[in-house]
Design an enzyme around this catalytic site. Structure first.
Site, short mmCIF file in Angstrom:
data_model
loop_
_atom_site.label_atom_id
_atom_site.label_comp_id
_atom_site.label_asym_id
_atom_site.label_seq_id
_atom_site.Cartn_x
_atom_site.Cartn_y
_atom_site.Cartn_z
N THR A 72 -8.26 -20.85 1.71
CA THR A 72 -7.16 -21.00 2.66
C THR A 72 -7.68 -21.56 3.99
OG1 THR A 72 -5.93 -19.20 1.63
CG2 THR A 72 -5.36 -19.73 3.92
N GLN B 29 -9.20 -24.48 -7.67
CA GLN B 29 -8.99 -24.05 -9.07
C GLN B 29 -9.85 -24.82 -10.05
OE1 GLN B 29 -7.68 -21.52 -10.45
NE2 GLN B 29 -6.53 -20.70 -8.74
N SER C 243 -13.47 -22.09 -3.25
CA SER C 243 -13.40 -20.66 -2.94
C SER C 243 -14.25 -19.91 -3.97
CB SER C 243 -11.95 -20.20 -3.01
OG SER C 243 -11.89 -18.81 -2.81
N THR D 54 -20.14 -15.31 13.05
CA THR D 54 -21.35 -15.00 12.29
C THR D 54 -21.07 -15.21 10.81
OG1 THR D 54 -22.01 -13.41 13.95
CG2 THR D 54 -23.05 -13.18 11.79
N CYS E 173 0.46 -16.38 -6.74
CA CYS E 173 -0.95 -16.58 -6.42
C CYS E 173 -1.26 -15.79 -5.17
CB CYS E 173 -1.27 -18.05 -6.22
SG CYS E 173 -3.02 -18.39 -6.18
#
Ligand SMILES: Cc1ncc(COP(=O)(O)O)c(C=O)c1O
Length: 385
Positions: A73, A172, A192, A231, A318
């Site tokens: 995202t 995906q 991701s 960080t 999702c």
């Protein structure tokens, strides 16, 4: 709610691979901020730079172009908001993190898809020809609901011919298809970790040109070459790199998953010949099946399968388990059938028995559709095995 015994919802998130869990646990025990100059800091920094090299190598991209983020995202938001283009063209089937990215003062336009869920390249060409305004095109590599693979390289060529940039959400596709940033022609690409067996809460935005201008979303300490302050999530990044290594070692997995998925689809079509498989005529991810059993809502199917010990999603879900009409299936012209769509997605730990159990439980759904009263009582009586 008791735990489901069979997990067929890999597109929502994957079980963490043991090597990734191990890497996270080991990195959690390291002391040191990667920005500190002392030995502890340098050790932490080395782990992050090794992971950066691993991601870059895996994608055929320059290491300096790899920016660690909190996930897909954020990577998508950074690409869209940070690119400095005033016009943003997004395919109608993008993930909500692209469709709803916050873009103050920018123009967002939708690129339509055809009935198989493949982006309409002539519509893209026409939209780009319509204006000289500097644009960014966002096109995902594979759709999270249907698994349909998009012609990203062709779209990038069109975008570049019109002076536009192309961002590719490969969240995906990663781990299911080979990805090469240069071959795709993408200017930026997002991944991701939790979709390929790594931990949740870590991802990357990869820039093909590490020096391309990118406005950061966050002000702060200027980490990640001043493009993403904060960080770094060292345990998450270490787990991400370990998951990538595991993916690299299991190239034939896609073949096994395709075989399992095709067996599943073949079997349920024998049980219910009227079942619809969305995107079946298009190239698809090997692990994904988006199905509709006409006359049975997705909600009912998901709940009945959950009671039978099988975890899947409604076609649209999702995010927060919401049940809303799928924008993807709507864009494909599925109409009311979209309300029946369920998504079955397989992954690295899926086995033959999972498919057999699904097919058996799907048979129960078909009987329930024929005789709702009797079959729902049967489902409840069976409970979870
Ligand atoms: C295609 C696609 N893009 C982006 C995301 C968002 O990724 P993350 O959960 O890491 O924020 C998802 C996850 O659901 C996805 O399927």
């Amino acid at each position: 709610m008791a735990a489901a015994t069979i997990y067929l919802d890999y597109n929502a998130t994957t079980p963490v691979r043991p090597v990734a869990a191990d890497a996270v646990a080991r990195a959690l025990c390291l002391v040191g901020n990667p920005s500190s100059v002392h030995g502890f800091g340098r050790q932490a920094r080395r782990r992050i730079e090794d992971a950066r090299e691993a991601v870059a190598d895996w994608l055929g991209a320059p290491a300096a172009g790899v920016i660690f983020t909190s996930g897909g995202t954020e990577a998508n938001a950074l690409a869209l908001a940070g690119c400095g283009r005033s016009r943003v063209l997004v395919s109608a089937i993008e993930h909500p993190s692209v469709l709803n990215a916050v873009l103050p003062g920018r123009r967002r336009e939708l690129i339509p898809v055809d009935g198989d869920g493949v982006v309409d390249l002539s519509a893209l060409e026409a939209l780009l020809a319509d204006s000289d305004e500097p644009a960014l095109v966002a096109l995902m590599l594979a759709n999270n609901e249907t698994g349909v693979v998009q012609p990203v390289a062709a779209a990038a060529a069109i975008a570049h011919a019109h002076g536009a940039l192309l961002h590719c959400d490969a969240v995906q596709a990663a781990g299911k298809l080979a990805i090469d940033v240069a071959a795709l022609g993408a200017d930026s690409l997002s991944l991701s970790a939790h979709k390929l067996g790594g931990p949740q809460g870590v991802g990357v935005l990869v820039l093909a040109d590490p020096d391309a201008p990118l406005e950061p979303l966050l002000g702060g300490g200027g980490q990640e070459r001043r493009r993403r302050s904060g960080t770094e999530n060292l345990p998450g990044i270490a787990g991400f790199a370990a998951a990538l290594e595991a993916v690299r070692d299991e190239a034939p997995m896609a073949v096994r998953l395709r075989e399992l998925r095709d067996r599943l689809e073949g079997a349920i079509k024998r049980v219910a010949p009227d079942v619809i498989v969305f995107g079946a005529q298009a190239p698809r991810l090997p692990n994904t099946s988006c199905l509709a059993l006409p006359g049975m809502t997705a909600q009912t199917a998901v709940m009945a399968l959950d009671l039978a010990g099988i975890a899947i999603s409604a076609g649209s879900a999702c995010s927060s388990g919401k049940v809303a009409p799928s924008h993807v299936l709507t864009a494909m012209g599925a109409g009311p059938l979209a309300a029946s769509a369920i998504r079955v997605s397989l992954g690295w730990a899926s086995v033959d028995a999972d498919v057999e159990r699904f097919v058996e439980a799907f048979g129960g759904l078909v009987r329930q559709r024929a005789d709702p009263g009797v079959a729902s009582a049967m489902t409840l009586a069976k409970g979870r095995r």
